[in-house]
Design an enzyme around this catalytic site. Structure first.
Site, PDB file in Angstrom:
ATOM      1  N   SER A 229      49.515  48.506  12.215  1.00 48.28           N
ATOM      2  CA  SER A 229      50.857  48.555  12.810  1.00 48.28           C
ATOM      3  C   SER A 229      51.319  47.272  13.472  1.00 48.28           C
ATOM      4  O   SER A 229      52.484  47.179  13.866  1.00 48.28           O
ATOM      5  CB  SER A 229      50.942  49.704  13.823  1.00 48.28           C
TER       6      SER A 229
ATOM      7  N   LYS B 274      54.552  45.707  12.282  1.00 47.82           N
ATOM      8  CA  LYS B 274      55.888  46.026  12.798  1.00 47.82           C
ATOM      9  C   LYS B 274      56.501  44.846  13.539  1.00 47.82           C
ATOM     10  O   LYS B 274      57.725  44.772  13.694  1.00 47.82           O
ATOM     11  CB  LYS B 274      55.820  47.265  13.696  1.00 47.82           C
TER      12      LYS B 274
ATOM     13  N   SER C 105      55.148  53.085  18.120  1.00 53.93           N
ATOM     14  CA  SER C 105      54.722  52.654  16.786  1.00 53.93           C
ATOM     15  C   SER C 105      55.191  53.627  15.713  1.00 53.93           C
ATOM     16  O   SER C 105      54.467  53.934  14.761  1.00 53.93           O
ATOM     17  CB  SER C 105      53.190  52.500  16.729  1.00 53.93           C
TER      18      SER C 105
END
Length: 405
Positions: A109, A112, A166
Site C-alpha cells: 500500500s 498509494k 489505506s
C-alpha cells in the site's frame, strides 16, 4: 612534451571550471553487506525487470549496491528486518544511507503515495464522485474505508480514506477519476508516467492501491523520491497528518456517517512526525514510509520487505529516522534526483542537440544532461587563446637556430 601535456591538462581544467561542467566528486562512504533478514516462509517473489542500462546509478554511484551504504565514520544504523531501506533529507535531497537502495521490491500500500503524487495536483477536492461497483472490486479482506456503491463522496473524503485507512476502493475511485476517458487504466498509466518524471525508474504500478499484481515493483530509493514529491504538496501534508475524519452519511443508501482514524502510529508516538504510509501483503511483507521534522530538518525513511519480530514497521522507520537525525547535516552518500531531471523532453529539431536552449546537451534518447552554463562562450575563448599561446611556445622551442654570419 611533458610540458605540453601539463599545459593541456591545465586547459582542460580551466574549461571545466569556466563552463560549469560537472566534476566527479567522491562521496566519503562505507559499504558492506546488509545485515541478514529473518528467515521466514515467503511466497515466491516475481522476477524483476531488467534495469535500464541508461541509468546505472541514479543518485550517485555509491548507491548502486545491494549492500549497506553509510557515511564514513557514521554510527551503525539500527538493526531493522527490512530487506531494503533508505533515509534521505526531504529538503536538500541528500541520501543519508541505505541498504540496497535500488533493489527491486514489491510495494503493497505504500504505492498509494504514487497515486497521490500523480493525482492530487489535478483533481478538484470539492468534486463529488459516485462510487461504482468496479471501485469496490477489491481483494476480500483487504483494507477498505467502507464506501458504499452508489454513494456520493467528495474527492477530499476519498483522499482522507486513502491515506488514513489505506482504502483500496478509494484508490480505485481516484485512479478512475484521474484517468480521464480511459478511466482506471488511464490513471495507472498516469502514475507510471509520473514515476518516470520523478526519476523513480524502478517503479512500475499495475494496481492503483498496491495490491499485488505481476510486474509491479518499486525500490527504497524510488519511494523516497515519491514521498518527497508528496510532502512538497500542502494538501497532501494536511490529509496525511489528519488523525481522524468523518465519512458523511448516504441517506439514499441508509448509510450513517462514521469516523475513521489514521492507522500510521508514527503520528501518535514520534516527536515531530509529519506522516507517511503503511503497507502489507503476503508477497510484499511489511512496507513503510515515514517522515518527521526536528530542528528545521525534515527526513524520510522508506523500507521494504520487513518482518515484524520485535518491532513493527513504523517502529523500524522511527529507528531509522533517529539514526538519520543523529548524523551531521552535511552527511551524504548520494542524492535524490530532481523531478524531470532524467526525463526532460528532447530539444526542438531545429536546435542542435548539443546546445539545446532548454538547458544542456540532449543525447539520442532524449535524456538531458548538465547544462554547460552561461559562460560557455567565455570558456571557448579561453581555450582558443590558451591553445594559441601553447602552440606559439612550442614552435619557438622547436624552431631551428639561425646563426649570424
Amino acid at each position: 612534451m611533458r610540458t605540453w601535456g601539463r599545459t593541456v591538462a591545465v586547459i582542460v581544467a580551466v574549461l571545466a571550471c569556466v563552463a560549469g561542467a560537472p566534476a566527479a566528486v567522491a562521496v566519503p562512504a562505507t559499504t558492506r553487506p546488509c545485515p541478514p533478514v529473518p528467515s521466514v516462509s515467503r511466497p515466491p517473489r516475481p522476477v524483476p525487470p531488467r534495469a535500464d542500462p541508461a541509468y546505472p546509478a541514479v543518485g550517485g554511484a555509491t548507491l548502486a549496491t545491494p549492500g549497506l551504504v553509510t557515511p564514513a565514520g557514521a554510527a551503525a544504523p539500527p538493526p531493522v528486518t527490512a530487506a531494503s531501506w533508505l533515509v534521505a533529507d526531504l529538503d536538500s535531497g541528500a541520501v543519508l544511507g541505505g541498504c540496497g537502495p535500488h533493489e527491486y521490491a514489491t510495494p503493497a500500500s505504500v504505492q498509494k503515495l504514487l497515486l497521490a503524487a500523480a493525482m492530487l495536483p489535478i483533481l478538484d477536492p470539492q468534486q463529488v464522485v459516485t462510487v461504482t461497483a468496479a471501485d469496490l472490486d477489491i481483494e476480500p479482506g483487504s483494507s477498505a474505508v467502507g464506501l458504499a456503491e452508489g454513494g456520493r463522496y467528495r474527492v477530499e473524503t476519498l483522499w482522507l480514506g486513502l491515506l488514513l485507512k489505506s482504502g483500496n476502493e478509494a484508490a480505485n475511485a481516484l485512479a478512475r477519476l484521474g484517468g480521464g476517458p480511459d478511466g482506471m487504466p488511464g490513471g495507472i498509466r498516469a502514475m507510471n508516467d509520473h514515476a518516470r518524471h520523478l526519476g523513480a525508474l524502478r517503479t512500475h504500478a499495475v494496481t492503483p492501491s498496491g495490491l499485488d499484481a505481476p510486474g509491479q515493483f518499486t525500490s527504497a530509493y524510488d519511494l523516497a523520491l515519491i514521498a518527497r514529491a508528496c510532502f512538497a504538496d500542502p494538501a497532501f501534508r494536511r490529509y496525511d497528518a489528519t488523525l481522524r475524519a468523518v465519512v458523511p452519511p448516504q441517506p439514499a443508501l441508509r448509510q450513517k456517517a462514521f469516523e475513521i482514524q489514521n492507522d500510521n502510529q508514527l503520528l501518535y508516538r514520534y516527536r515531530g512526525a509529519l506522516g507517511g504510509k503503511t503497507g502489507f501483503t503476503d508477497l510484499a511483507r511489511h512496507t513503510y514510509v515515514g517522515a518527521a521534522e526536528r530542528h528545521g530538518r525534515r527526513l524520510v525513511a522508506a523500507l521494504l520487505g520487513a518482518e515484524v519480530t520485535e518491532q513493527r514497521a513504523w517502529q523500524q522507520g522511527a529507528a531509522l529516522l533517529d539514526w538519520g537525525f543523529a548524523l551531521p547535516r552535511d552527511a551524504s552518500v548520494g542524492r535524490l534526483v530532481r523531478p524531470g531531471e532524467l526525463t526532460a523532453p528532447p530539444s526542438p529539431a531545429a536546435t542542435p542537440p548539443a546546445l539545446a536552449a532548454a538547458g544542456g546537451p540532449v543525447d539520442k534518447a532524449g535524456h538531458r544532461w548538465a547544462s554547460p552554463g552561461p559562460l560557455l562562450g567565455t570558456a571557448l575563448v579561453v581555450v582558443v587563446v590558451a591553445a594559441g599561446v601553447v602552440l606559439l611556445a612550442w614552435r619557438r622551442a622547436h624552431a631551428p637556430v639561425r646563426r649570424h654570419r
